[in-house]
Motif scaffolding. Structure first.
Motif, PDB file in Angstrom:
ATOM      1  N   ALA A   1       0.833  -1.211   0.000  1.00  0.00           N
ATOM      2  CA  ALA A   1       0.000   0.000   0.000  1.00  0.00           C
ATOM      3  C   ALA A   1       0.862   1.253   0.000  1.00  0.00           C
ATOM      4  CB  ALA A   1      -0.932  -0.006   1.202  1.00  0.00           C
ATOM      5  N   ALA A   2       1.973   1.211   0.726  1.00  0.00           N
ATOM      6  CA  ALA A   2       2.884   2.357   0.734  1.00  0.00           C
ATOM      7  C   ALA A   2       3.430   2.610  -0.670  1.00  0.00           C
ATOM      8  CB  ALA A   2       4.027   2.110   1.721  1.00  0.00           C
ATOM      9  N   PHE A   3       3.749   1.543  -1.380  1.00  0.00           N
ATOM     10  CA  PHE A   3       4.236   1.693  -2.753  1.00  0.00           C
ATOM     11  C   PHE A   3       3.164   2.291  -3.657  1.00  0.00           C
ATOM     12  CE2 PHE A   3       4.272  -0.355  -7.009  1.00  0.00           C
ATOM     13  CZ  PHE A   3       5.341   0.360  -7.554  1.00  0.00           C
ATOM     14  N   LEU A   4       1.937   1.783  -3.561  1.00  0.00           N
ATOM     15  CA  LEU A   4       0.868   2.225  -4.453  1.00  0.00           C
ATOM     16  C   LEU A   4       0.376   3.635  -4.147  1.00  0.00           C
ATOM     17  CD1 LEU A   4      -1.176  -1.084  -4.842  1.00  0.00           C
ATOM     18  CD2 LEU A   4       0.252   0.040  -6.572  1.00  0.00           C
ATOM     19  N   THR A   5       0.784   4.186  -3.010  1.00  0.00           N
ATOM     20  CA  THR A   5       0.442   5.576  -2.688  1.00  0.00           C
ATOM     21  C   THR A   5       1.673   6.476  -2.771  1.00  0.00           C
ATOM     22  OG1 THR A   5       0.694   5.079  -0.321  1.00  0.00           O
ATOM     23  CG2 THR A   5      -1.533   5.009  -1.231  1.00  0.00           C
TER      24      THR A   5
END
Length: 268
Positions: A239-243
């Motif tokens: 999720a950190a990557f996708l945001t």
């Protein structure tokens, strides 16, 4: 000095009270008092974001906020499918932080285990209300309150059950398949200002999924090519990557995070 050595030195130099520099970004994360949602909140706070987290259990939510840091997190108790709660959560986030850059739709339920032929239709409706309709409601609100004018990203927590047959959790799987399609629809409609992606985890070690591995964790883990079940931190990292800016040219995708278990679908 290697990157690992540099990272280790940076960690050693950090005092216990240190916090990462404030990124200026804010995330609203539903169903985040524990499990995957909390793992996502923890990952975003660790990189400097502030978060508004929601959950049904007020005490658990307060404990989660304390662990994340009262200077970085607020909690809004309520049920995800309750439209009044959705509005309150978005308004509270805006009042506290002035923006909502990221929305992570994680709230979900799976109250039934059994064959589809015996599925109570009222239960099916409840599953869709919580797992899909609530995600749409939060997306509409964050779009109207902030993202339409300012941009951002949405991450929907789907499931491997949404892209493959999963015996005895069919209602849950149907709802997660709908979540994948919701991701496609929103990605198309919210482009180019908001990116919308999904994450499809396999079994992650949480209380929510406990019935799928309790008492047989070693056996369950052995079926995964990577040799273990997932943990909330695995999904938090995704999720950190996708945001992040590193995923700035990615939208409408469902990222499978499954320890390789989906590879076995083609093995007889």
């Amino acid at each position: 000095m290697t990157q690992q050595t540099q990272d280790e030195q940076a960690q050693a130099d950090r005092t216990p009270g240190d916090r990462p520099r404030d990124s200026g970004k804010v995330a609203l994360i539903t169903g985040a008092s524990r499990g995957i949602g909390y793992g996502v909140a923890e990952a975003l706070v660790a990189r400097g974001d502030r978060v508004c987290i929601t959950g049904r259990n007020e005490d658990a939510l307060k404990e989660a906020v304390e662990r994340l840091g009262a200077d970085r997190a607020i909690g809004v108790p309520g049920k995800a499918h309750d439209e009044a709660h959705q509005v309150i959560a978005v308004e509270r986030a805006m009042e506290a932080f002035g923006r909502i850059d990221f929305l992570v739709n994680n709230a979900g339920t799976n109250p039934v285990f059994g064959p589809m032929a015996d599925l109570d239709l009222n239960v099916a409706r409840k599953v869709f209300e919580t797992n899909v309709v609530s995600a749409l409601g939060f997306a509409q609100l964050t779009w109207k309150f902030w993202q339409k004018a300012n941009g951002g990203a949405i991450v929907n927590i789907a499931s491997l059950a949404g892209i493959s047959a999963s015996p005895f959790i069919g209602a849950y799987g149907m709802s997660k398949a709908a979540m994948v399609n919701l991701t496609l629809q929103l990605a198309h409609e919210f482009a180019p200002v908001v990116r919308v992606n999904a994450i499809a985890p396999a079994v992650v070690k949480t209380r929510f999924a406990q019935a799928l591995y309790e008492g047989r964790e070693a056996e369950a883990a052995a079926s995964y090519p990577l040799g273990r079940l997932g943990v909330p931190e695995d999904i938090g990292g995704a999720a950190a990557f996708l945001t992040s800016d590193q995923s700035d040219w990615i939208t409408g995708q469902t990222l499978v995070v499954d320890g390789g278990i989906f590879l076995n679908a083609g093995v007889s």
